[in-house]
Design a protein around this motif. Structure first.
Motif, PDB file in Angstrom:
ATOM      1  N   ARG A 258       0.767  -1.082   0.090  1.00 31.21           N
ATOM      2  CA  ARG A 258       0.073  -0.054  -0.158  1.00 31.21           C
ATOM      3  C   ARG A 258       0.880   1.325   0.086  1.00 31.21           C
ATOM      4  NH1 ARG A 258      -4.093  -0.180   4.852  1.00 31.21           N
ATOM      5  NH2 ARG A 258      -2.591  -1.084   5.961  1.00 31.21           N
ATOM      6  N   PRO A 259       0.545   2.293  -0.753  1.00 33.90           N
ATOM      7  CA  PRO A 259       1.194   3.435  -0.749  1.00 33.90           C
ATOM      8  C   PRO A 259       1.024   4.436   0.647  1.00 33.90           C
ATOM      9  CG  PRO A 259      -0.320   3.535  -2.617  1.00 33.90           C
ATOM     10  CD  PRO A 259      -0.718   2.224  -1.918  1.00 33.90           C
ATOM     11  N   ILE A 260       2.163   5.040   0.959  1.00 30.13           N
ATOM     12  CA  ILE A 260       1.984   5.712   2.251  1.00 30.13           C
ATOM     13  C   ILE A 260       1.661   7.192   2.238  1.00 30.13           C
ATOM     14  CG2 ILE A 260       3.569   6.372   4.223  1.00 30.13           C
ATOM     15  CD1 ILE A 260       5.345   3.936   3.498  1.00 30.13           C
ATOM     16  N   VAL A 261       0.737   7.588   2.997  1.00 27.77           N
ATOM     17  CA  VAL A 261       0.285   8.860   2.992  1.00 27.77           C
ATOM     18  C   VAL A 261       0.783   9.170   4.446  1.00 27.77           C
ATOM     19  CG1 VAL A 261      -1.700  10.514   3.269  1.00 27.77           C
ATOM     20  CG2 VAL A 261      -1.690   8.924   1.458  1.00 27.77           C
ATOM     21  N   LEU A 262       1.420  10.405   4.639  1.00 25.17           N
ATOM     22  CA  LEU A 262       1.748  11.080   5.996  1.00 25.17           C
ATOM     23  C   LEU A 262       0.735  12.125   6.115  1.00 25.17           C
ATOM     24  CD1 LEU A 262       3.447  11.365   8.294  1.00 25.17           C
ATOM     25  CD2 LEU A 262       4.823  12.980   6.902  1.00 25.17           C
ATOM     26  N   SER A 263      -0.073  12.132   7.515  1.00 23.42           N
ATOM     27  CA  SER A 263      -0.887  13.040   8.032  1.00 23.42           C
ATOM     28  C   SER A 263      -0.297  13.575   9.126  1.00 23.42           C
ATOM     29  CB  SER A 263      -2.193  12.255   8.546  1.00 23.42           C
ATOM     30  OG  SER A 263      -2.926  13.595   9.063  1.00 23.42           O
ATOM     31  N   VAL A 264       0.094  15.184   8.864  1.00 26.68           N
ATOM     32  CA  VAL A 264       0.577  15.991  10.044  1.00 26.68           C
ATOM     33  C   VAL A 264      -0.619  16.710  10.777  1.00 26.68           C
ATOM     34  CG1 VAL A 264       2.398  17.540  10.713  1.00 26.68           C
ATOM     35  CG2 VAL A 264       2.788  16.228   8.556  1.00 26.68           C
ATOM     36  N   ASP A 265      -0.784  16.185  11.739  1.00 24.34           N
ATOM     37  CA  ASP A 265      -1.963  16.859  12.752  1.00 24.34           C
ATOM     38  C   ASP A 265      -1.887  16.496  14.360  1.00 24.34           C
ATOM     39  OD1 ASP A 265      -4.474  17.685  13.824  1.00 24.34           O
ATOM     40  OD2 ASP A 265      -5.092  17.798  11.606  1.00 24.34           O
ATOM     41  N   ALA A 277     -10.885   7.145   6.842  1.00 26.09           N
ATOM     42  CA  ALA A 277     -11.338   7.394   5.432  1.00 26.09           C
ATOM     43  C   ALA A 277     -10.226   6.779   4.570  1.00 26.09           C
ATOM     44  CB  ALA A 277     -11.188   8.826   5.271  1.00 26.09           C
ATOM     45  N   LEU A 278      -8.920   6.482   5.031  1.00 25.60           N
ATOM     46  CA  LEU A 278      -8.085   6.213   3.921  1.00 25.60           C
ATOM     47  C   LEU A 278      -7.376   4.630   4.108  1.00 25.60           C
ATOM     48  CD1 LEU A 278      -5.922   9.479   3.575  1.00 25.60           C
ATOM     49  CD2 LEU A 278      -7.849   8.757   2.262  1.00 25.60           C
ATOM     50  N   GLY A 279      -7.607   4.114   5.372  1.00 26.25           N
ATOM     51  CA  GLY A 279      -6.953   3.018   5.852  1.00 26.25           C
ATOM     52  C   GLY A 279      -7.162   1.930   5.087  1.00 26.25           C
ATOM     53  N   ASP A 280      -8.425   1.773   4.282  1.00 32.20           N
ATOM     54  CA  ASP A 280      -8.485   0.431   3.460  1.00 32.20           C
ATOM     55  C   ASP A 280      -7.690   0.520   2.127  1.00 32.20           C
ATOM     56  OD1 ASP A 280     -10.349  -0.729   5.052  1.00 32.20           O
ATOM     57  OD2 ASP A 280     -12.165   0.180   4.274  1.00 32.20           O
ATOM     58  N   HIS A 281      -7.210   1.737   1.833  1.00 33.83           N
ATOM     59  CA  HIS A 281      -6.434   1.924   0.458  1.00 33.83           C
ATOM     60  C   HIS A 281      -4.869   2.328   0.956  1.00 33.83           C
ATOM     61  CE1 HIS A 281     -10.354   2.027  -1.615  1.00 33.83           C
ATOM     62  NE2 HIS A 281     -10.783   2.629  -0.329  1.00 33.83           N
ATOM     63  N   TYR A 282      -4.604   3.026   1.540  1.00 33.30           N
ATOM     64  CA  TYR A 282      -3.251   3.431   1.823  1.00 33.30           C
ATOM     65  C   TYR A 282      -2.918   2.932   3.456  1.00 33.30           C
ATOM     66  CZ  TYR A 282      -4.448   6.300  -2.104  1.00 33.30           C
ATOM     67  OH  TYR A 282      -4.782   6.746  -3.173  1.00 33.30           O
ATOM     68  N   GLN A 283      -1.484   3.101   3.614  1.00 30.13           N
ATOM     69  CA  GLN A 283      -0.787   3.001   4.967  1.00 30.13           C
ATOM     70  C   GLN A 283      -0.656   4.444   5.236  1.00 30.13           C
ATOM     71  OE1 GLN A 283       2.978   1.274   5.233  1.00 30.13           O
ATOM     72  NE2 GLN A 283       3.195   1.853   7.398  1.00 30.13           N
ATOM     73  N   VAL A 284      -1.601   4.862   6.362  1.00 28.77           N
ATOM     74  CA  VAL A 284      -1.338   6.016   6.992  1.00 28.77           C
ATOM     75  C   VAL A 284      -0.448   6.102   8.078  1.00 28.77           C
ATOM     76  CG1 VAL A 284      -2.774   8.160   7.618  1.00 28.77           C
ATOM     77  CG2 VAL A 284      -3.785   6.181   6.153  1.00 28.77           C
ATOM     78  N   LEU A 285       0.554   7.128   7.957  1.00 26.42           N
ATOM     79  CA  LEU A 285       1.459   7.338   9.046  1.00 26.42           C
ATOM     80  C   LEU A 285       1.241   8.817   9.752  1.00 26.42           C
ATOM     81  CD1 LEU A 285       4.957   6.416   7.771  1.00 26.42           C
ATOM     82  CD2 LEU A 285       3.394   4.960   8.826  1.00 26.42           C
ATOM     83  N   PHE A 286       1.202   8.908  10.896  1.00 27.94           N
ATOM     84  CA  PHE A 286       0.988  10.314  11.486  1.00 27.94           C
ATOM     85  C   PHE A 286       1.912  10.678  12.353  1.00 27.94           C
ATOM     86  CE2 PHE A 286      -3.191   7.424  11.463  1.00 27.94           C
ATOM     87  CZ  PHE A 286      -3.680   8.389  10.857  1.00 27.94           C
ATOM     88  N   ALA A 290       6.382  18.819  13.164  1.00 29.11           N
ATOM     89  CA  ALA A 290       7.189  19.235  12.005  1.00 29.11           C
ATOM     90  C   ALA A 290       8.446  18.385  12.222  1.00 29.11           C
ATOM     91  CB  ALA A 290       7.702  20.908  11.968  1.00 29.11           C
ATOM     92  N   VAL A 291       9.172  18.245  13.280  1.00 26.10           N
ATOM     93  CA  VAL A 291      10.438  17.270  13.400  1.00 26.10           C
ATOM     94  C   VAL A 291       9.879  15.890  13.158  1.00 26.10           C
ATOM     95  CG1 VAL A 291      12.132  16.444  14.939  1.00 26.10           C
ATOM     96  CG2 VAL A 291      11.500  18.968  15.117  1.00 26.10           C
ATOM     97  N   GLN A 292       9.056  15.631  13.735  1.00 29.74           N
ATOM     98  CA  GLN A 292       8.563  13.952  13.346  1.00 29.74           C
ATOM     99  C   GLN A 292       8.058  13.796  12.011  1.00 29.74           C
ATOM    100  OE1 GLN A 292       5.058  12.694  15.887  1.00 29.74           O
ATOM    101  NE2 GLN A 292       5.613  10.731  15.782  1.00 29.74           N
ATOM    102  N   ALA A 293       7.387  14.780  11.589  1.00 25.04           N
ATOM    103  CA  ALA A 293       7.014  14.889  10.105  1.00 25.04           C
ATOM    104  C   ALA A 293       8.099  14.406   9.070  1.00 25.04           C
ATOM    105  CB  ALA A 293       6.094  15.992   9.614  1.00 25.04           C
ATOM    106  N   GLY A 316       1.969  25.560   9.897  1.00 20.71           N
ATOM    107  CA  GLY A 316       1.617  24.576   8.691  1.00 20.71           C
ATOM    108  C   GLY A 316       1.990  25.337   7.427  1.00 20.71           C
ATOM    109  N   LEU A 317       1.761  26.415   7.053  1.00 21.18           N
ATOM    110  CA  LEU A 317       2.042  27.157   5.835  1.00 21.18           C
ATOM    111  C   LEU A 317       3.725  27.211   5.897  1.00 21.18           C
ATOM    112  CD1 LEU A 317      -0.673  29.922   5.537  1.00 21.18           C
ATOM    113  CD2 LEU A 317      -0.654  27.662   4.233  1.00 21.18           C
ATOM    114  N   GLU A 318       4.260  27.518   7.022  1.00 18.99           N
ATOM    115  CA  GLU A 318       5.840  27.690   6.769  1.00 18.99           C
ATOM    116  C   GLU A 318       6.223  26.281   6.644  1.00 18.99           C
ATOM    117  OE1 GLU A 318       9.544  29.182   6.908  1.00 18.99           O
ATOM    118  OE2 GLU A 318       7.605  30.277   6.891  1.00 18.99           O
ATOM    119  N   PHE A 319       5.878  25.284   7.472  1.00 24.53           N
ATOM    120  CA  PHE A 319       6.239  23.923   7.036  1.00 24.53           C
ATOM    121  C   PHE A 319       6.428  23.371   5.355  1.00 24.53           C
ATOM    122  CE2 PHE A 319       5.773  19.194   7.241  1.00 24.53           C
ATOM    123  CZ  PHE A 319       6.960  18.995   7.788  1.00 24.53           C
TER     124      PHE A 319
END
Length: 401
Positions: A258-265, A277-286, A290-293, A316-319
């Motif tokens: 599965r492709p990896i999507v990263l969510s920063v929140d 929403a995405l777990g059945d289609h993508y591997q979601v990392l959280f 900013a450092v962890q992301a 978030g905009l600066e990141f």
């Protein structure tokens, strides 16, 4: 009792939902790893025919449970009423029968009982959902707890919504009180306190070691309500807070299929919604910072980034601008997911380099549609431009496209 199940940060909600969907009954023991240097946070959840009916730090018998309701509702005659009702039970251990007796003599109302238990269950979820840990189901021990004349359980969606509301309140306190894990310390001005109750509280509880949630548990209080009180004491110059140790969150292993999507929140509730929403289609990392992301982006072949505007350490905009300045992330799809919906906000997002601007709240189906769109476009672009692929993109295409 079933074998303990280890889970990663953000997965507990899905596990609890799955157990409810199977109609499970029994006790669920949860050990959340809040801090690797401390003992796990132990909580228990009770299911009755697939519905959550209780959440707390420990299991109570039926009379203890009813008396606790009485204390929470400040009913002077509750203890006498519980003893009287208990004498009339055909099944001395029945929760349902005891509550029916108490409601019948009009000491409690069903609505009052459910409201009280709901509030406690929300706190249990708030204190465990964001973390990794262990879960163990014991289906051999069951209780007949339910609410209302028809005998229903607690509404799961309402529980999650209330957890989200409380998260927003904690966020509002964050400039002064970082979280419920933060440790209060006495300021020099505390010796001038004239409020006797406050002075006694400081002397007994504020020792520079106990966190806000530790104190709330000892006092049997809601940590958020206690936090509001502490906010006033900070403003008076009596208390300061030591920032809590960053939470140790486990990073999921790469699943090659599965492709990896990263969510920063930094909102655990938003993370839960995105995973659904995405777990059945993508591997979601959280990531919650900013450092962890950036660490995750440099160690995993991310195909798309979901980014909140409001972050604890950087805007978030600066990141987003930072990510765009890194050559290998120049074409990475970045979807801004935020509650800010003004035209000026969207314009700033576009200038910062976002690919799409999505406002909260969002429909899960729409989020999946948007993610599929931009992942698909990136896939097509990589296929059409083989000579321009970077080393990282070649790895990503090989593993995921």
């Amino acid at each position: 009792m079933l074998k303990p199940l280890q889970y990663r940060a953000g997965q507990l909600s899905d596990l609890l939902e799955n157990l409810q969907s199977t109609g499970a009954s029994g006790f669920i023991y949860i050990n959340a790893i809040v801090n690797s240097e401390q003992n796990p946070r132990s909580r228990v959840v009770v299911l009755n025919n697939g519905e959550m009916v209780y959440g707390g730090s420990k299991i109570l018998n039926n009379q203890e449970f009813a008396r606790r309701i009485g204390i929470k509702l400040s009913h002077d005659w509750a203890d006498i009423a519980v003893g009287y009702a208990a004498q009339k039970l055909q099944d001395p251990s029945s929760f349902r029968e005891l509550l029916e007796q108490i409601v019948r003599i009009r000491v409690f109302k069903w609505e009052e009982i459910e409201t009280c238990v709901h509030a406690q269950a929300v706190q249990v979820l708030e204190q465990t959902l964001p973390y990794a840990g262990k879960l163990q189901l014991d289906p051999t021990v069951q209780i007949d707890l339910s609410y209302g004349k028809e005998g229903h359980g607690l509404e799961w969606n309402k529980l999650i919504q209330d957890v989200a509301c409380r998260h927003r309140e904690w966020t509002a306190l964050a400039p002064v009180i970082p979280s419920m894990e933060a440790v209060p310390q006495l300021s020099p001005g505390w010796r001038t306190v004239t409020d006797t109750k406050a002075h006694q509280h400081f002397h007994k509880w504020v020792d520079g070691r106990r966190s806000l949630i530790d104190i709330a548990e000892q006092l049997d209080q809601d940590p958020l309500e206690l936090g509001r009180t502490y906010l006033e004491w900070v403003a008076s110059g009596w208390i300061t807070f030591v920032r809590d140790t960053p939470v140790t969150q486990e990073v999921a292993h790469v699943e090659e299929q599965r492709p990896i999507v990263l969510s920063v929140d930094d909102s655990s509730v938003v993370q839960i919604l995105i995973r659904r929403a995405l777990g059945d289609h993508y591997q979601v990392l959280f990531a919650s910072s900013a450092v962890q992301a950036l660490t995750l982006m440099n160690t995993n072949p991310i195909v798309l980034l979901l980014l909140d505007v409001t972050m604890p350490d950087i805007d978030g905009l600066e990141f987003c601008r930072t990510v765009r300045s890194i050559p290998k992330f120049k074409d990475l799809p970045i979807i801004m997911v935020t509650a800010r919906d003004k035209f000026s906000d969207k314009l700033r997002g576009q200038i910062a380099g976002t690919t799409h601007y999505l406002t909260k709240p969002f429909e899960p189906e729409y989020l999946l549609e948007i993610v599929e769109k931009y992942v698909g476009q990136r896939r097509q672009k990589l296929k059409e431009s083989p000579t321009k692929r970077t080393f990282d993109n070649r790895i990503s295409e090989k593993s995921y496209l």
